[in-house]
Design a protein around this motif. Structure first.
Motif, PDB file in Angstrom:
ATOM      1  N   MET A 192       4.361  -4.471  -6.459  1.00 28.72           N
ATOM      2  CA  MET A 192       3.043  -4.073  -5.983  1.00 28.72           C
ATOM      3  C   MET A 192       2.529  -2.933  -6.860  1.00 28.72           C
ATOM      4  O   MET A 192       3.262  -2.001  -7.153  1.00 28.72           O
ATOM      5  N   ARG A 193       1.287  -3.034  -7.264  1.00 27.58           N
ATOM      6  CA  ARG A 193       0.712  -1.939  -8.051  1.00 27.58           C
ATOM      7  C   ARG A 193      -0.014  -0.956  -7.126  1.00 27.58           C
ATOM      8  O   ARG A 193      -0.765  -1.390  -6.248  1.00 27.58           O
ATOM      9  N   VAL A 194       0.268   0.309  -7.324  1.00 25.76           N
ATOM     10  CA  VAL A 194      -0.220   1.346  -6.411  1.00 25.76           C
ATOM     11  C   VAL A 194      -1.283   2.188  -7.103  1.00 25.76           C
ATOM     12  O   VAL A 194      -1.082   2.649  -8.227  1.00 25.76           O
ATOM     13  N   PHE A 195      -2.417   2.375  -6.394  1.00 24.79           N
ATOM     14  CA  PHE A 195      -3.532   3.142  -6.964  1.00 24.79           C
ATOM     15  C   PHE A 195      -3.932   4.255  -6.017  1.00 24.79           C
ATOM     16  O   PHE A 195      -3.697   4.193  -4.823  1.00 24.79           O
ATOM     17  N   ARG A 196      -4.567   5.265  -6.578  1.00 24.97           N
ATOM     18  CA  ARG A 196      -5.159   6.342  -5.786  1.00 24.97           C
ATOM     19  C   ARG A 196      -6.665   6.144  -5.757  1.00 24.97           C
ATOM     20  O   ARG A 196      -7.263   5.766  -6.763  1.00 24.97           O
ATOM     21  N   ASN A 197      -7.310   6.375  -4.659  1.00 18.41           N
ATOM     22  CA  ASN A 197      -8.768   6.313  -4.494  1.00 18.41           C
ATOM     23  C   ASN A 197      -9.411   5.206  -5.324  1.00 18.41           C
ATOM     24  O   ASN A 197      -8.921   4.094  -5.340  1.00 18.41           O
ATOM     25  N   ASN A 198     -10.476   5.497  -6.037  1.00 20.98           N
ATOM     26  CA  ASN A 198     -11.312   4.432  -6.605  1.00 20.98           C
ATOM     27  C   ASN A 198     -10.963   4.054  -8.045  1.00 20.98           C
ATOM     28  O   ASN A 198     -11.825   3.907  -8.874  1.00 20.98           O
ATOM     29  N   GLN A 199      -9.669   3.875  -8.309  1.00 22.15           N
ATOM     30  CA  GLN A 199      -9.284   3.525  -9.685  1.00 22.15           C
ATOM     31  C   GLN A 199      -9.123   2.026  -9.898  1.00 22.15           C
ATOM     32  O   GLN A 199      -8.971   1.582 -11.021  1.00 22.15           O
ATOM     33  N   LEU A 200      -9.121   1.245  -8.805  1.00 20.60           N
ATOM     34  CA  LEU A 200      -8.807  -0.184  -8.917  1.00 20.60           C
ATOM     35  C   LEU A 200     -10.071  -1.026  -9.026  1.00 20.60           C
ATOM     36  O   LEU A 200     -10.990  -0.891  -8.218  1.00 20.60           O
ATOM     37  N   LYS A 201     -10.105  -1.900 -10.030  1.00 14.26           N
ATOM     38  CA  LYS A 201     -11.234  -2.838 -10.185  1.00 14.26           C
ATOM     39  C   LYS A 201     -10.635  -4.247 -10.305  1.00 14.26           C
ATOM     40  O   LYS A 201      -9.698  -4.458 -11.065  1.00 14.26           O
ATOM     41  N   LEU A 202     -11.181  -5.196  -9.513  1.00 15.04           N
ATOM     42  CA  LEU A 202     -10.691  -6.578  -9.573  1.00 15.04           C
ATOM     43  C   LEU A 202     -11.872  -7.543  -9.544  1.00 15.04           C
ATOM     44  O   LEU A 202     -12.924  -7.225  -8.980  1.00 15.04           O
ATOM     45  N   GLU A 203     -11.657  -8.726 -10.112  1.00 16.49           N
ATOM     46  CA  GLU A 203     -12.729  -9.728 -10.114  1.00 16.49           C
ATOM     47  C   GLU A 203     -12.896 -10.362  -8.738  1.00 16.49           C
ATOM     48  O   GLU A 203     -13.988 -10.756  -8.346  1.00 16.49           O
ATOM     49  N   GLN A 204     -11.784 -10.480  -8.002  1.00 18.32           N
ATOM     50  CA  GLN A 204     -11.814 -11.042  -6.648  1.00 18.32           C
ATOM     51  C   GLN A 204     -10.573 -10.602  -5.888  1.00 18.32           C
ATOM     52  O   GLN A 204      -9.530 -10.361  -6.512  1.00 18.32           O
ATOM     53  N   SER A 205     -10.683 -10.530  -4.582  1.00 12.80           N
ATOM     54  CA  SER A 205      -9.508 -10.119  -3.794  1.00 12.80           C
ATOM     55  C   SER A 205      -9.742 -10.436  -2.322  1.00 12.80           C
ATOM     56  O   SER A 205     -10.861 -10.722  -1.910  1.00 12.80           O
ATOM     57  N   VAL A 206      -8.654 -10.382  -1.549  1.00 12.86           N
ATOM     58  CA  VAL A 206      -8.751 -10.293  -0.099  1.00 12.86           C
ATOM     59  C   VAL A 206      -8.280  -8.887   0.240  1.00 12.86           C
ATOM     60  O   VAL A 206      -7.294  -8.408  -0.312  1.00 12.86           O
ATOM     61  N   VAL A 207      -9.020  -8.215   1.131  1.00  7.93           N
ATOM     62  CA  VAL A 207      -8.738  -6.804   1.415  1.00  7.93           C
ATOM     63  C   VAL A 207      -8.441  -6.617   2.893  1.00  7.93           C
ATOM     64  O   VAL A 207      -9.103  -7.212   3.744  1.00  7.93           O
ATOM     65  N   THR A 208      -7.454  -5.797   3.186  1.00  5.54           N
ATOM     66  CA  THR A 208      -7.277  -5.337   4.561  1.00  5.54           C
ATOM     67  C   THR A 208      -7.196  -3.810   4.546  1.00  5.54           C
ATOM     68  O   THR A 208      -6.716  -3.221   3.582  1.00  5.54           O
ATOM     69  N   ILE A 209      -7.723  -3.191   5.610  1.00  3.75           N
ATOM     70  CA  ILE A 209      -7.906  -1.735   5.603  1.00  3.75           C
ATOM     71  C   ILE A 209      -7.313  -1.112   6.864  1.00  3.75           C
ATOM     72  O   ILE A 209      -7.447  -1.685   7.952  1.00  3.75           O
ATOM     73  N   GLY A 210      -6.727   0.049   6.715  1.00  2.00           N
ATOM     74  CA  GLY A 210      -6.279   0.778   7.903  1.00  2.00           C
ATOM     75  C   GLY A 210      -5.308   1.880   7.562  1.00  2.00           C
ATOM     76  O   GLY A 210      -4.837   1.985   6.427  1.00  2.00           O
ATOM     77  N   ALA A 211      -5.007   2.687   8.564  1.00  2.25           N
ATOM     78  CA  ALA A 211      -4.057   3.783   8.372  1.00  2.25           C
ATOM     79  C   ALA A 211      -2.639   3.222   8.188  1.00  2.25           C
ATOM     80  O   ALA A 211      -1.855   3.736   7.398  1.00  2.25           O
ATOM     81  N   PHE A 212      -2.318   2.182   8.925  1.00  2.00           N
ATOM     82  CA  PHE A 212      -1.028   1.472   8.803  1.00  2.00           C
ATOM     83  C   PHE A 212       0.172   2.409   8.867  1.00  2.00           C
ATOM     84  O   PHE A 212       1.143   2.206   8.124  1.00  2.00           O
ATOM     85  N   ASP A 213       0.144   3.404   9.738  1.00  2.00           N
ATOM     86  CA  ASP A 213       1.319   4.268   9.868  1.00  2.00           C
ATOM     87  C   ASP A 213       2.367   3.552  10.714  1.00  2.00           C
ATOM     88  O   ASP A 213       2.124   3.222  11.871  1.00  2.00           O
ATOM     89  N   GLY A 214       3.505   3.279  10.130  1.00  2.00           N
ATOM     90  CA  GLY A 214       4.585   2.571  10.815  1.00  2.00           C
ATOM     91  C   GLY A 214       4.730   1.132  10.352  1.00  2.00           C
ATOM     92  O   GLY A 214       5.787   0.555  10.420  1.00  2.00           O
ATOM     93  N   ILE A 215       3.623   0.546   9.877  1.00  2.00           N
ATOM     94  CA  ILE A 215       3.596  -0.903   9.558  1.00  2.00           C
ATOM     95  C   ILE A 215       4.294  -1.661  10.705  1.00  2.00           C
ATOM     96  O   ILE A 215       5.279  -2.383  10.493  1.00  2.00           O
ATOM     97  N   HIS A 216       3.745  -1.471  11.917  1.00  4.43           N
ATOM     98  CA  HIS A 216       4.338  -2.094  13.101  1.00  4.43           C
ATOM     99  C   HIS A 216       3.963  -3.577  13.200  1.00  4.43           C
ATOM    100  O   HIS A 216       3.261  -4.110  12.322  1.00  4.43           O
ATOM    101  N   ARG A 217       4.402  -4.218  14.282  1.00  2.16           N
ATOM    102  CA  ARG A 217       4.178  -5.675  14.426  1.00  2.16           C
ATOM    103  C   ARG A 217       2.702  -6.062  14.327  1.00  2.16           C
ATOM    104  O   ARG A 217       2.381  -7.119  13.788  1.00  2.16           O
ATOM    105  N   GLY A 218       1.810  -5.233  14.868  1.00  5.63           N
ATOM    106  CA  GLY A 218       0.370  -5.530  14.786  1.00  5.63           C
ATOM    107  C   GLY A 218      -0.111  -5.461  13.337  1.00  5.63           C
ATOM    108  O   GLY A 218      -0.826  -6.358  12.862  1.00  5.63           O
ATOM    109  N   HIS A 219       0.281  -4.398  12.640  1.00  7.10           N
ATOM    110  CA  HIS A 219      -0.077  -4.260  11.217  1.00  7.10           C
ATOM    111  C   HIS A 219       0.484  -5.433  10.411  1.00  7.10           C
ATOM    112  O   HIS A 219      -0.198  -5.984   9.534  1.00  7.10           O
ATOM    113  N   GLN A 220       1.742  -5.780  10.709  1.00  7.84           N
ATOM    114  CA  GLN A 220       2.393  -6.862   9.945  1.00  7.84           C
ATOM    115  C   GLN A 220       1.627  -8.177  10.102  1.00  7.84           C
ATOM    116  O   GLN A 220       1.413  -8.903   9.127  1.00  7.84           O
ATOM    117  N   ALA A 221       1.190  -8.459  11.356  1.00  7.96           N
ATOM    118  CA  ALA A 221       0.462  -9.714  11.603  1.00  7.96           C
ATOM    119  C   ALA A 221      -0.852  -9.719  10.818  1.00  7.96           C
ATOM    120  O   ALA A 221      -1.228 -10.732  10.212  1.00  7.96           O
TER     121      ALA A 221
END
Ligand SMILES: Cc1cc2nc3c(=O)[nH]c(=O)nc-3n(C[C@H](O)[C@H](O)[C@H](O)COP(=O)(O)O)c2cc1C
Ligand SMILES: Nc1ncnc2c1ncn2[C@@H]1O[C@H](COP(=O)(O)OP(=O)(O)OP(=O)(O)O)[C@@H](O)[C@H]1O
Length: 209
Positions: free
Chosen positions: A25-54
């Motif tokens: 996985m490539r890791v970026f800080r703030n607005n450094q990432l540019k892509l031609e297309q993507s699927v995005v999911t957003i959130g705090a994701f602290d814990g990466i619990h079952r809800g986050h995983q789904a």
């Protein structure tokens, strides 16, 4: 060593190399990432619990359907840790480890500070546009932007935004980072790990990476 075994070893090494490149996985800080297309999911994701995983798995399956990368846009520290001084469930190395294990192609860790929290809805949408989301996936009650004023409707005005249904325990109890923090505080670790979807031994060794 025969020529045949040399060729077999070479091919095995090549496959391992390709696998490690695919998994990385490539890791970026703030607005450094540019892509031609993507699927995005957003959130705090602290814990990466079952809800986050789904949610992340659903976004991943959509990304695979289109053959485009999955981007997880998240925050460091999680907003509730920043604003409410809550305890953190997953350290940065743990979070990266779990996101990578879920097959995330790119992660953006936005540095969440006073300046970032003041950014408006349109400003955040403009940043997301840099990765050209074909679909944006969030869970119920997701909000963003200064004063939490942005909603899924705002995302849907700019992109195609989808809401994943809430994931609950079999008896209908909510799965959330807040509840997991409370369970740990009340020494109900077994139930907390159940909501996290892993046992406590999974983390050993990750923090040092
Ligand atoms: C640009 C931006 C500004 C934000 N400003 C605030 C804020 O002023 N107050 C607040 O409580 N949360 C703020 N947040 C955090 C969101 O309320 C929310 O926690 C975040 O988008 C993650 O969503 P989640 O908590 O559902 O995972 C902001 C988020 C973003 C992306
Ligand atoms: N149980 C769940 N089922 C489905 N989606 C979820 C669930 N919990 C959170 N999400 C989604 O995952 C993303 C990250 O959420 P977030 O980190 O705020 O989780 P949370 O567990 O609700 O945290 P907190 O309790 O700190 O508010 C958001 O898009 C959110 O809507």
């Amino acid at each position: 060593m025969s020529l045949l075994s040399l060729v077999v070893t070479f091919i095995k090494d090549l496959i391992d190399l390709m696998k490690s490149e695919v998994l990385q996985m490539r890791v970026f800080r703030n607005n450094q990432l540019k892509l031609e297309q993507s699927v995005v999911t957003i959130g705090a994701f602290d814990g990466i619990h079952r809800g986050h995983q789904a949610l992340i798995k659903k976004a991943k399956s959509q990304a695979e359907l289109y053959g485009i990368p999955l981007v997880v846009y998240t925050f460091d520290p999680p907003p509730k840790v920043y604003f409410q001084n809550q305890s953190i469930l997953t350290s940065l190395p743990e979070k990266k480890y779990f996101l990578e294990a879920l097959g995330v192609s790119y992660s953006v860790f936005a540095s969440f500070d006073e300046e970032y929290a003041l950014r408006g809805v349109q400003d955040f949408i403009d940043e997301l546009s840099d990765v050209n989301p074909k679909e944006v996936w969030v869970g119920p009650g997701f909000n963003f932007g200064k004063g939490k004023s942005g909603t899924i409707e705002d995302l849907n005005n700019a992109f195609k935004a989808y809401q994943h249904p809430i994931v609950t325990c079999p008896k209908g109890e909510v799965i959330s980072s807040t509840r997991i923090r409370q369970l740990f505080q009340h020494k109900e670790a077994e139930q907390a790990y159940y909501l996290l979807g892993r046992n406590q031994f999974v983390l050993s060794g990750i923090n040092g990476q």
